[in-house]
Design a protein around this motif. Sequence first.
Motif, PDB file in Angstrom:
ATOM      1  N   ASP A  23       0.804  -1.230   0.000  1.00  0.00           N
ATOM      2  CA  ASP A  23       0.000   0.000   0.000  1.00  0.00           C
ATOM      3  C   ASP A  23       0.836   1.278   0.000  1.00  0.00           C
ATOM      4  N   ILE A  24       1.794   1.344  -0.916  1.00  0.00           N
ATOM      5  CA  ILE A  24       2.589   2.561  -1.090  1.00  0.00           C
ATOM      6  C   ILE A  24       1.805   3.536  -1.969  1.00  0.00           C
ATOM      7  N   PRO A  25       1.517   4.752  -1.491  1.00  0.00           N
ATOM      8  CA  PRO A  25       0.850   5.732  -2.365  1.00  0.00           C
ATOM      9  C   PRO A  25       1.793   6.127  -3.502  1.00  0.00           C
ATOM     10  N   TYR A  26       1.295   6.131  -4.728  1.00  0.00           N
ATOM     11  CA  TYR A  26       2.190   6.430  -5.843  1.00  0.00           C
ATOM     12  C   TYR A  26       1.974   7.804  -6.461  1.00  0.00           C
ATOM     13  N   TYR A  27       1.026   8.575  -5.951  1.00  0.00           N
ATOM     14  CA  TYR A  27       0.885   9.957  -6.387  1.00  0.00           C
ATOM     15  C   TYR A  27       1.661  10.862  -5.436  1.00  0.00           C
ATOM     16  N   ASP A  28       2.468  11.766  -5.972  1.00  0.00           N
ATOM     17  CA  ASP A  28       3.105  12.782  -5.146  1.00  0.00           C
ATOM     18  C   ASP A  28       2.038  13.729  -4.620  1.00  0.00           C
ATOM     19  N   TYR A 105      -4.472   8.020 -16.216  1.00  0.00           N
ATOM     20  CA  TYR A 105      -3.502   8.829 -15.480  1.00  0.00           C
ATOM     21  C   TYR A 105      -2.953   8.060 -14.276  1.00  0.00           C
ATOM     22  N   ASP A 106      -3.801   7.268 -13.622  1.00  0.00           N
ATOM     23  CA  ASP A 106      -3.326   6.467 -12.490  1.00  0.00           C
ATOM     24  C   ASP A 106      -2.239   5.489 -12.927  1.00  0.00           C
ATOM     25  N   ALA A 107      -2.472   4.820 -14.044  1.00  0.00           N
ATOM     26  CA  ALA A 107      -1.481   3.870 -14.552  1.00  0.00           C
ATOM     27  C   ALA A 107      -0.165   4.576 -14.840  1.00  0.00           C
ATOM     28  N   ALA A 108      -0.238   5.750 -15.450  1.00  0.00           N
ATOM     29  CA  ALA A 108       0.967   6.506 -15.753  1.00  0.00           C
ATOM     30  C   ALA A 108       1.670   6.957 -14.478  1.00  0.00           C
ATOM     31  N   ALA A 109       0.900   7.389 -13.486  1.00  0.00           N
ATOM     32  CA  ALA A 109       1.494   7.832 -12.222  1.00  0.00           C
ATOM     33  C   ALA A 109       2.220   6.690 -11.527  1.00  0.00           C
ATOM     34  N   ALA A 110       1.654   5.484 -11.571  1.00  0.00           N
ATOM     35  CA  ALA A 110       2.282   4.329 -10.945  1.00  0.00           C
ATOM     36  C   ALA A 110       3.600   3.979 -11.625  1.00  0.00           C
ATOM     37  N   VAL A 111       3.607   3.988 -12.951  1.00  0.00           N
ATOM     38  CA  VAL A 111       4.839   3.693 -13.691  1.00  0.00           C
ATOM     39  C   VAL A 111       5.893   4.758 -13.410  1.00  0.00           C
ATOM     40  N   ALA A 112       5.481   6.021 -13.394  1.00  0.00           N
ATOM     41  CA  ALA A 112       6.418   7.104 -13.110  1.00  0.00           C
ATOM     42  C   ALA A 112       7.022   6.942 -11.717  1.00  0.00           C
ATOM     43  N   TRP A 113       6.193   6.577 -10.734  1.00  0.00           N
ATOM     44  CA  TRP A 113       6.701   6.387  -9.364  1.00  0.00           C
ATOM     45  C   TRP A 113       7.772   5.306  -9.336  1.00  0.00           C
ATOM     46  N   VAL A 114       7.521   4.195 -10.020  1.00  0.00           N
ATOM     47  CA  VAL A 114       8.486   3.090 -10.014  1.00  0.00           C
ATOM     48  C   VAL A 114       9.794   3.515 -10.673  1.00  0.00           C
ATOM     49  N   ILE A 115       9.713   4.143 -11.828  1.00  0.00           N
ATOM     50  CA  ILE A 115      10.928   4.565 -12.528  1.00  0.00           C
ATOM     51  C   ILE A 115      11.737   5.534 -11.661  1.00  0.00           C
ATOM     52  N   LYS A 116      11.044   6.432 -10.960  1.00  0.00           N
ATOM     53  CA  LYS A 116      11.733   7.427 -10.135  1.00  0.00           C
ATOM     54  C   LYS A 116      12.264   6.860  -8.814  1.00  0.00           C
ATOM     55  N   ALA A 152       2.837  13.830 -18.181  1.00  0.00           N
ATOM     56  CA  ALA A 152       2.244  14.585 -17.085  1.00  0.00           C
ATOM     57  C   ALA A 152       3.008  14.389 -15.778  1.00  0.00           C
ATOM     58  N   PHE A 153       3.824  13.313 -15.721  1.00  0.00           N
ATOM     59  CA  PHE A 153       4.605  13.020 -14.515  1.00  0.00           C
ATOM     60  C   PHE A 153       6.106  13.075 -14.780  1.00  0.00           C
ATOM     61  N   GLY A 154       6.478  13.749 -15.876  1.00  0.00           N
ATOM     62  CA  GLY A 154       7.875  13.963 -16.179  1.00  0.00           C
ATOM     63  C   GLY A 154       8.614  12.748 -16.693  1.00  0.00           C
ATOM     64  N   ILE A 155       7.897  11.800 -17.280  1.00  0.00           N
ATOM     65  CA  ILE A 155       8.485  10.549 -17.769  1.00  0.00           C
ATOM     66  C   ILE A 155       8.124  10.370 -19.249  1.00  0.00           C
ATOM     67  N   SER A 156       8.992   9.707 -19.984  1.00  0.00           N
ATOM     68  CA  SER A 156       8.735   9.380 -21.383  1.00  0.00           C
ATOM     69  C   SER A 156       8.522   7.869 -21.537  1.00  0.00           C
ATOM     70  N   PRO A 157       7.675   7.433 -22.463  1.00  0.00           N
ATOM     71  CA  PRO A 157       7.547   5.993 -22.722  1.00  0.00           C
ATOM     72  C   PRO A 157       8.876   5.335 -23.061  1.00  0.00           C
ATOM     73  N   LYS A 158       9.835   6.103 -23.602  1.00  0.00           N
ATOM     74  CA  LYS A 158      11.144   5.551 -23.935  1.00  0.00           C
ATOM     75  C   LYS A 158      11.881   5.029 -22.701  1.00  0.00           C
ATOM     76  N   GLN A 159      11.465   5.477 -21.519  1.00  0.00           N
ATOM     77  CA  GLN A 159      12.102   5.030 -20.285  1.00  0.00           C
ATOM     78  C   GLN A 159      11.578   3.674 -19.816  1.00  0.00           C
TER      79      GLN A 159
END
Length: 279
Positions: A23-28, A105-116, A152-159
């Motif tokens: 249960d880690i929140p993934y939205y900043d 947007y939730d899916a994108a936010a989760a992926v961005a959190w993991v990459i970061k 929207a979360f500062g990440i590119s699909p290329k990452q």
Amino acid sequence: MHKILIFSVLIFSITLAAKEWKDIPYYDSNAPVQGDAAYRKERCKLDLIVPDDRTKFPTLIYFHGGGLRAGGKRMLAAIDTRLVASVQVNYRLSGKRAQCPDYIYDAAAAVAWVIKNIEKYGGDAKQVYVAGQSAGGYLSAMIALDKRYLAAFGISPKQIAGVFPITGQMSTHFQILNERRAKDPATRDFLIDEYAPIYHAAKDTPPITCFAGDPALDWPARVEENQLLIMRMRRVYKNENVFFYSIPGTEHSSCTAPSLAIINRKLSRISKKISQVKK
């Protein structure tokens, strides 16, 4: 009985060889609000399991199915977490508290959190993979192909190192059409618009491997939609990093386990090749 016992012992041993956070929140806290902020805070959490004795390991993010209106995160028994980190994600579900594109947007936010953040847990931010089944396959394809959501979360699909949609809808998802139909009964049953992964087919994408069941058993036209996406990117856009597998003898749900087994083999090989074992 003996087979069940052996399988249980195997899963138990894999769990012992991994560390887990729930249960880690993934939205900043400063992320822009899209839709119901209270529901986002309640629902948008992920579970993370990482190998206990390795670093620089690959990570698989997984989005559950359920037609965008049901389901929840759960451990993936097919992923060997002694070698590969596993992330299971809850996203907002379609209904009174969420509508398109909230869950994208939730899916994108989760992926961005993991990459970061995955390097804080020992993983390799350049080896983050995304998968999902059914609705989860749709979400994984959307954020890989439509750059707006990760941007929207500062990440590119290329990452993203690779994407594995499992029997995902590649036209506009039927639940999005259901949401529209509630407002306009004349909404068509089939549509390809900005909310269709195939609408965003292109040459410059992360590697994508689509899985589906048997053409005679999976949902009507689901196999063909996935084939069309892959062939359009290959033959029209000359994208050589896209692939398609149809799993013989399986239907919409039962194709998940063999698909994840293929994914696990790929990521486990990568882990053995690149990850470092702690002394």
